[in-house]
Design a protein around this motif. Structure first.
Motif, short mmCIF file in Angstrom:
data_model
loop_
_atom_site.label_atom_id
_atom_site.label_comp_id
_atom_site.label_asym_id
_atom_site.label_seq_id
_atom_site.Cartn_x
_atom_site.Cartn_y
_atom_site.Cartn_z
N GLU A 198 13.25 33.86 6.01
CA GLU A 198 12.60 32.70 5.38
C GLU A 198 11.73 33.13 4.20
N THR A 199 11.01 34.24 4.36
CA THR A 199 10.16 34.75 3.29
C THR A 199 10.98 35.11 2.05
N ARG A 200 12.12 35.75 2.28
CA ARG A 200 12.99 36.14 1.16
C ARG A 200 13.56 34.90 0.46
N LEU A 201 13.96 33.91 1.26
CA LEU A 201 14.48 32.68 0.67
C LEU A 201 13.41 31.96 -0.14
N ARG A 202 12.21 31.92 0.44
CA ARG A 202 11.12 31.21 -0.25
C ARG A 202 10.75 31.93 -1.55
N LYS A 203 10.84 33.24 -1.53
CA LYS A 203 10.56 34.01 -2.74
C LYS A 203 11.54 33.64 -3.85
N SER A 204 12.81 33.47 -3.47
CA SER A 204 13.82 33.11 -4.47
C SER A 204 13.58 31.71 -5.02
N VAL A 205 13.08 30.81 -4.16
CA VAL A 205 12.81 29.44 -4.58
C VAL A 205 11.64 29.41 -5.57
N LEU A 206 10.67 30.28 -5.35
CA LEU A 206 9.49 30.31 -6.21
C LEU A 206 9.77 30.96 -7.56
N THR A 207 10.90 31.65 -7.65
CA THR A 207 11.21 32.34 -8.91
C THR A 207 12.44 31.73 -9.57
N GLU A 208 13.58 32.36 -9.35
CA GLU A 208 14.80 31.97 -10.07
C GLU A 208 15.29 30.58 -9.70
N TYR A 209 15.18 30.21 -8.41
CA TYR A 209 15.77 28.95 -7.97
C TYR A 209 14.73 27.88 -7.70
N SER A 210 13.71 27.82 -8.52
CA SER A 210 12.72 26.76 -8.41
C SER A 210 13.32 25.44 -8.86
N VAL A 211 13.31 24.46 -7.98
CA VAL A 211 13.87 23.14 -8.30
C VAL A 211 13.17 22.54 -9.51
N GLU A 212 11.87 22.67 -9.56
CA GLU A 212 11.10 22.09 -10.68
C GLU A 212 11.50 22.73 -12.01
N ASN A 213 11.63 24.06 -12.02
CA ASN A 213 12.00 24.75 -13.27
C ASN A 213 13.40 24.36 -13.72
N ILE A 214 14.33 24.29 -12.77
CA ILE A 214 15.71 23.95 -13.12
C ILE A 214 15.78 22.51 -13.64
N GLN A 215 15.04 21.60 -13.00
CA GLN A 215 15.03 20.21 -13.47
C GLN A 215 14.48 20.12 -14.90
N GLN A 216 13.44 20.89 -15.18
CA GLN A 216 12.86 20.88 -16.52
C GLN A 216 13.85 21.42 -17.55
N GLN A 217 14.60 22.46 -17.14
CA GLN A 217 15.60 23.02 -18.05
C GLN A 217 16.70 22.00 -18.34
N ILE A 218 17.14 21.30 -17.29
CA ILE A 218 18.20 20.29 -17.46
C ILE A 218 17.71 19.16 -18.37
N GLN A 219 16.49 18.70 -18.14
CA GLN A 219 15.95 17.62 -18.97
C GLN A 219 15.79 18.05 -20.42
N ALA A 220 15.38 19.32 -20.62
CA ALA A 220 15.24 19.83 -21.99
C ALA A 220 16.58 19.91 -22.69
N ASP A 221 17.60 20.34 -21.95
CA ASP A 221 18.95 20.41 -22.54
C ASP A 221 19.47 19.03 -22.89
N GLN A 222 19.16 18.06 -22.03
CA GLN A 222 19.69 16.70 -22.24
C GLN A 222 18.99 15.99 -23.40
N LEU A 223 17.76 16.40 -23.70
CA LEU A 223 17.07 15.80 -24.83
C LEU A 223 17.76 16.11 -26.15
N GLN A 224 18.49 17.23 -26.14
CA GLN A 224 19.20 17.64 -27.34
C GLN A 224 20.59 17.01 -27.42
N GLN A 225 20.97 16.32 -26.32
CA GLN A 225 22.29 15.69 -26.29
C GLN A 225 22.16 14.20 -26.64
N GLU A 226 23.23 13.66 -27.16
CA GLU A 226 23.22 12.24 -27.56
C GLU A 226 23.20 11.31 -26.35
N HIS A 227 23.92 11.69 -25.29
CA HIS A 227 24.00 10.85 -24.08
C HIS A 227 23.39 11.62 -22.91
#
Length: 339
Positions: A198-227
């Motif tokens: 669980e500790t190893r999984l949580r560590k990955s969530v806090l770094t590379e696989y943070s839901v919040e960070n990924i959502q922000q990246q997706i939203q930033a990419d979509q701002l550059q898209q027309e649709h």
């Protein structure tokens, strides 16, 4: 006797077929043999088990009528909760005795076993005793206490023989206690392993696989898209994934996208944490630590009050499920390349 096997079914005193195989899987299935109906010593073991916690309405002290010293036995109050738990919830009993039926039923009544769930088996021709190598003579069975091992139905002796002040009940209680300790010791090792995963999984969530960070990246990419594409809220996807088996999260969800993988990790962590808590709270012989100084007898009372006191069969099911999630989580760590 370890290579001797108990039959899969027997017929009890009331003519009902007893599924031994099923009982052995659900309980620590113990059989007790009585030498003969005329033996006055053998039934004393059943009365002593009643006294040690098998029954509620028993006297607080016991004197063996065959003990020449007339020693009065009293049970320390702190031992009663564990004894009751082991004898009532962990163990299940089959009592085997030569006939005739009416005399075996008299023993059943005299020992206050008439309304108990335990099975009396009348072995009139001693065919059962012969099959398990306990035939003593033409009409007698060797007195014995033994455990019927699940799956194989192999017979594991707990105590052999019987006589005044020589009943084997202490050996039986010790055996049941050590059997539970062994299962809970394995559970403790599994819990520690699960917590590390669980500790190893949580560590990955806090770094590379943070839901919040990924959502922000997706939203930033979509701002550059027309649709802009519709993004499901994290809470909605998380709730949906909770209905999936953990293996499906690994196979399908994590392979769909980085966002789904991150949410899948969150759900796996949540499941893992929940199952760790469930198994931890079910342990009766919970080791005393700095955070937990509660003696086992107090813990038993507490668990019973909370309706969380479970037998070895239910604990085994919880352990199996936690083992399954740990194995899946370890596969997920490899898949996500988490160190």
């Amino acid at each position: 006797m370890d290579t001797t096997f108990f039959p899969e079914t027997v017929v009890n005193i009331d003519g009902h077929t007893v599924n031994v195989d099923e009982l052995a899987k659900r309980f620590v299935l113990i059989f007790i043999t009585l030498k003969a109906t005329w033996c006055p010593v053998c039934p004393q073991l059943l009365l002593i088990l009643n006294f040690h916690g098998l029954k509620d309405d028993c006297p607080t002290s016991f004197c063996d009528p065959f003990d020449r010293t007339r020693t009065v036995t009293e049970i320390p109050q702190e031992e009663i909760p564990l004894n009751r738990f082991l004898l009532r919830q962990e163990a299940f009993f089959i009592i085997i005795c030569p006939g005739p039926v009416e005399l075996v039923r008299q023993i059943q009544n005299d020992c206050n076993f008439s309304n108990s769930p335990y099975h009396f088996v009348v072995d009139e021709n001693l065919s059962l005793a012969t099959s398990i190598n306990l035939r003593m003579s033409r009409n007698e069975i060797w007195p014995c206490i033994a455990h019927i091992i699940p799956e194989t139905l192999a017979i594991h002796p707990v105590f052999f023989g019987r006589g005044p002040s020589f009943y084997g009940y202490r050996d039986l209680l010790t055996y049941l206690r050590e059997h539970r300790l062994q299962v809970e010791d394995n559970a403790e090792k599994l819990i520690l392993k699960a917590m590390k995963v669980e500790t190893r999984l949580r560590k990955s969530v806090l770094t590379e696989y943070s839901v919040e960070n990924i959502q922000q990246q997706i939203q930033a990419d979509q701002l550059q898209q027309e649709h802009r594409e519709q993004i499901f809220p994290f809470e909605l996807l998380s709730s949906i994934f909770e209905y999936l088996e953990p293996i499906e999260i690994v196979r399908s969800v994590t392979a769909t996208s980085r966002l789904w993988r991150a949410i899948g990790l969150e759900v796996i962590i949540m499941n893992l944490k929940r199952e760790i808590k469930i198994v931890s709270e079910s342990l009766v012989t919970y080791p005393q630590t700095i955070d937990n100084q509660m003696p086992y007898f107090s813990r038993i009372v507490m668990l019973k009050q909370r309706n969380k006191l479970i037998g070895i069969y239910e604990l085994g099911q919880q352990i199996n499920y936690l083992t399954k999630i740990v194995e899946i989580s370890q596969r997920l760590l490899v898949y996500c390349n988490v160190v």
